[in-house]
Design an enzyme around this catalytic site. Structure first.
Site, PDB file in Angstrom:
ATOM      1  N   LEU A  71       0.851  -1.177   0.000  1.00 43.21           N
ATOM      2  CA  LEU A  71       0.000   0.000   0.000  1.00 43.21           C
ATOM      3  C   LEU A  71       0.893   1.235   0.000  1.00 43.21           C
ATOM      4  CD1 LEU A  71      -2.689  -0.854   2.726  1.00 43.21           C
ATOM      5  CD2 LEU A  71      -2.949  -1.016   0.242  1.00 43.21           C
ATOM      6  N   ASP A  72       0.392   2.341  -0.542  1.00 49.47           N
ATOM      7  CA  ASP A  72       1.093   3.612  -0.419  1.00 49.47           C
ATOM      8  C   ASP A  72       1.351   3.908   1.058  1.00 49.47           C
ATOM      9  OD1 ASP A  72       0.805   3.949  -3.132  1.00 49.47           O
ATOM     10  OD2 ASP A  72      -0.832   5.397  -2.985  1.00 49.47           O
ATOM     11  N   LYS A  73       2.383   4.683   1.320  1.00 43.70           N
ATOM     12  CA  LYS A  73       2.707   5.058   2.698  1.00 43.70           C
ATOM     13  C   LYS A  73       1.505   5.656   3.422  1.00 43.70           C
ATOM     14  CE  LYS A  73       5.109   8.865   3.305  1.00 43.70           C
ATOM     15  NZ  LYS A  73       4.198   9.768   4.084  1.00 43.70           N
TER      16      LYS A  73
END
Length: 225
Positions: A71-73
């Site tokens: 997942l994105d940060k």
């Protein structure tokens, strides 16, 4: 001689949350199902300042664990890690073949008029604004996102998002293209939409796939906003 750039000039500020350090929703002989907090990298970055990540934290307790997808940060929610190579191959193949089913919850700016829809727009990295991505009809890769309205706030809409592909920043760029940026999105929102939340209001809530042992399983992570 030009002054040397400081670390803060070369890299974005990274202050990952310490609580919860690791949130394990499910564990068996093959897999870990984790709830990643917003602000924590899924895997470490190249620079030592970006070493802290969900994967490295988990590997302190489970040295053989390998991350299966990311997942994105700034996105929170479900992430899978394998505990052996056979399980890793079995589940990673499903992500590659797009046979997993994923749904996210997002809070977006403005009132979305239709009840549901599909965004079908190709995406590519924006070479002048990395790591941002953009709609690119000439060079972009195909990307599709289904969406459905869950409810309305004063000037916001809660959506359930179903990514049919897995491009980087896909949900964030597709919502911007729809005319409704995700609240708190430091890359794609500005003004009131950016200021409306102290984090990106995007959460990977549900994930379904075939377990390495053969059964079809579904996991959910409660929405924190």
């Amino acid at each position: 001689m030009a002054a040397m750039k400081s670390l803060s000039d070369a890299f974005p500020v990274y202050n990952p949350p310490l609580e919860p350090y690791v949130s394990i929703l499910h564990r068996d002989a093959d897999l870990l199902v984790l709830d990643k907090p917003s602000g924590l990298l899924s895997v470490p970055g190249r620079h030592p300042a970006l070493a802290d990540s969900l994967a490295t934290r988990v590997q302190e307790q489970f040295p053989k664990a390998l991350i299966i997808h990311r997942l994105d940060k700034d996105t929170s929610g479900l992430v899978l890690m394998s505990l052996n190579r056979k399980a890793h191959a079995a589940v990673a193949a499903q992500f590659e073949a797009r046979t997993t089913q994923k749904s996210y919850v997002a809070e977006v700016w403005g009132r979305v008029q239709d009840e549901e829809g599909l965004v079908d727009l190709p995406l590519a990295i924006d070479p002048d604004n990395k790591p941002r991505h953009r709609v690119d009809h000439e060079h972009g890769k195909p990307a599709q996102t289904r969406w459905r309205v869950l409810g309305y706030g004063e000037n916001t809409t809660r959506l359930r998002l179903f990514p049919l592909t897995g491009r980087t920043h896909q949900l964030r760029v597709h919502m911007k293209a729809l005319g409704h940026v995700i609240l708190g999105d430091e890359f794609y929102a500005d003004g009131a939409a950016l200021a409306a939340a102290d984090r990106l209001l995007l959460h990977a809530e549900e994930l379904s796939f075939r377990h390495p042992q053969g059964s079809h399983v579904t996991f959910t992570a409660p929405v924190p906003f």
